[in-house]
Scaffold this active site. Sequence first.
Site, mmCIF file in Angstrom:
data_model
loop_
_atom_site.group_PDB
_atom_site.id
_atom_site.type_symbol
_atom_site.label_atom_id
_atom_site.label_comp_id
_atom_site.label_asym_id
_atom_site.label_seq_id
_atom_site.Cartn_x
_atom_site.Cartn_y
_atom_site.Cartn_z
ATOM 1 N N PRO A 89 0.846 -1.192 0.000
ATOM 2 C CA PRO A 89 0.000 0.000 0.000
ATOM 3 C C PRO A 89 0.885 1.246 0.000
ATOM 4 O O PRO A 89 1.810 1.340 0.808
ATOM 5 C CB PRO A 89 -0.801 -0.121 1.299
ATOM 6 C CG PRO A 89 -0.132 -1.170 2.113
ATOM 7 C CD PRO A 89 0.768 -1.969 1.243
ATOM 8 N N GLY A 91 2.178 5.210 0.322
ATOM 9 C CA GLY A 91 1.952 6.376 1.186
ATOM 10 C C GLY A 91 1.476 6.005 2.570
ATOM 11 O O GLY A 91 0.777 6.770 3.222
ATOM 12 N N GLY A 93 3.641 4.646 5.055
ATOM 13 C CA GLY A 93 4.738 4.505 6.009
ATOM 14 C C GLY A 93 5.466 3.189 5.850
ATOM 15 O O GLY A 93 6.270 2.818 6.701
ATOM 16 N N LEU A 94 5.183 2.480 4.765
ATOM 17 C CA LEU A 94 5.853 1.194 4.551
ATOM 18 C C LEU A 94 6.927 1.306 3.466
ATOM 19 O O LEU A 94 7.368 0.298 2.903
ATOM 20 C CB LEU A 94 4.825 0.110 4.194
ATOM 21 C CG LEU A 94 3.783 -0.154 5.296
ATOM 22 C CD1 LEU A 94 2.731 -1.145 4.826
ATOM 23 C CD2 LEU A 94 4.465 -0.677 6.569
ATOM 24 N N GLY A 95 7.341 2.534 3.192
ATOM 25 C CA GLY A 95 8.483 2.744 2.291
ATOM 26 C C GLY A 95 8.183 2.432 0.842
ATOM 27 O O GLY A 95 9.075 2.002 0.100
ATOM 28 N N SER A 97 7.588 4.384 -1.801
ATOM 29 C CA SER A 97 8.286 5.129 -2.856
ATOM 30 C C SER A 97 9.747 4.698 -2.931
ATOM 31 O O SER A 97 10.325 4.616 -4.021
ATOM 32 C CB SER A 97 8.132 6.641 -2.675
ATOM 33 O OG SER A 97 8.961 7.113 -1.667
ATOM 34 N N ALA A 98 10.362 4.365 -1.786
ATOM 35 C CA ALA A 98 11.756 3.895 -1.825
ATOM 36 C C ALA A 98 11.845 2.514 -2.474
ATOM 37 O O ALA A 98 12.789 2.236 -3.222
ATOM 38 C CB ALA A 98 12.333 3.833 -0.417
ATOM 39 N N ALA A 99 10.851 1.653 -2.198
ATOM 40 C CA ALA A 99 10.847 0.318 -2.825
ATOM 41 C C ALA A 99 10.794 0.486 -4.344
ATOM 42 O O ALA A 99 11.521 -0.194 -5.081
ATOM 43 C CB ALA A 99 9.653 -0.497 -2.324
ATOM 44 N N ASP A 140 14.712 4.799 4.191
ATOM 45 C CA ASP A 140 13.794 3.980 3.389
ATOM 46 C C ASP A 140 14.539 3.299 2.244
ATOM 47 O O ASP A 140 14.373 2.105 2.000
ATOM 48 C CB ASP A 140 12.684 4.853 2.793
ATOM 49 C CG ASP A 140 11.609 5.181 3.800
ATOM 50 O OD1 ASP A 140 11.849 4.995 4.998
ATOM 51 O OD2 ASP A 140 10.525 5.627 3.387
HETATM 52 O O1 PMV Z 1 8.347 7.166 4.081
HETATM 53 P P1 PMV Z 1 7.887 6.795 5.441
HETATM 54 O O2 PMV Z 1 6.512 7.253 5.714
HETATM 55 O O3 PMV Z 1 8.159 5.370 5.716
HETATM 56 O O4 PMV Z 1 8.757 7.617 6.517
HETATM 57 C C1 PMV Z 1 10.123 7.721 6.412
HETATM 58 C C2 PMV Z 1 10.781 7.944 7.730
HETATM 59 C C3 PMV Z 1 10.990 9.386 8.155
HETATM 60 O O5 PMV Z 1 11.928 9.316 9.230
HETATM 61 C C4 PMV Z 1 9.696 10.002 8.658
HETATM 62 C C5 PMV Z 1 11.544 10.274 7.042
HETATM 63 C C6 PMV Z 1 12.970 9.960 6.639
HETATM 64 O O6 PMV Z 1 13.354 10.390 5.542
HETATM 65 O O7 PMV Z 1 13.700 9.304 7.390
#
Ligand code: PMV
Length: 307
Positions: A89, A91, A93-95, A97-99, A140
Amino acid sequence: MTSGIGTGRGNGKTLLLGEHAVVYGMPAIAAGISLGATARAEPSERGQIRVGELRASVGDGSDLGAALERACEALGAGPHQLEVDVTLPLGSGLGGSAAIGVAVTRALLAARGEAETRERVLAGAGAWEQVFHGNASGVDAAAAYAGGCIWFTKADGIEPIFVARQLDLVICLAGPPASTKQMVESVSRLGERRPDLLAKSLSGIESLVKNARLCIEAGDLSGLGQLMNYNQMLLSGLFLSTSEIERACGIARDAGALGAKLTGAGGGGAVIALCDGNSEPIEAALKAAGFAAFSSQIAPTRLGVEP
Ligand code: PMV
């Protein structure tokens, strides 16, 4: 350098402890989860990308188009067409966009026939993340690259953590996702108004994270759960929690979780609950309260294998 079709993958992650403080140079503990993103890259006339149902091109003014452009620039790659499928899912908090950034970078490197190195993957994924996260710590992208359980600081990057006992998590989605960029900015504004409050919270979180590492290495799950609960209190003090996050944490704890907290940026999105062989009733209690929830395991480090 050859140019053909390349594929790549990136994991989602949970932050066990230390989100937000990591932006200010403190350590965070992250763990990869099996959900993530896969990408396929192929050279094309124009940079184009599809992520699920979303489509964008380089120069069309969209964040997605800009992120593709930045990642290609960071890798010195020409225009490519990217097809990305995501099982996480977004946005929440499970990363997510980085994945995607790691999957896209790996696919671009493979399409160019270039061997993958940590530096190159993190360079591409970091450029991608900057578009969505602004002042991202890089945790992330590091977790999406490394998988497993990692200790991360902005200064020193990734250090694998020895996991003595399997960590059973229930992950639940507590309300609509928030923008990581906005949540990071809200902490920064709080720091401008109340630098004393932010400094105290950050140093409290730092101590919790350091102790949590010892718990993970010693297999002390109830200690780890308690530290997660304290981390949640400090995150609430920074106005990062919501009533839905608090409700989900309460339900998980009442159902027997050792600890529960928001994970990632907060303001909505995901909550993690640490379980003690009882993930089924905790997941069921969250679902009965109307939350989407699923289980995820962080495997113990195998003896004789470098963590
Ligand atoms: O992208 P998220 O929602 O998993 O959050 C990343 C973690 C933060 O510490 C909030 C931001 C960061 O860049 O470390």
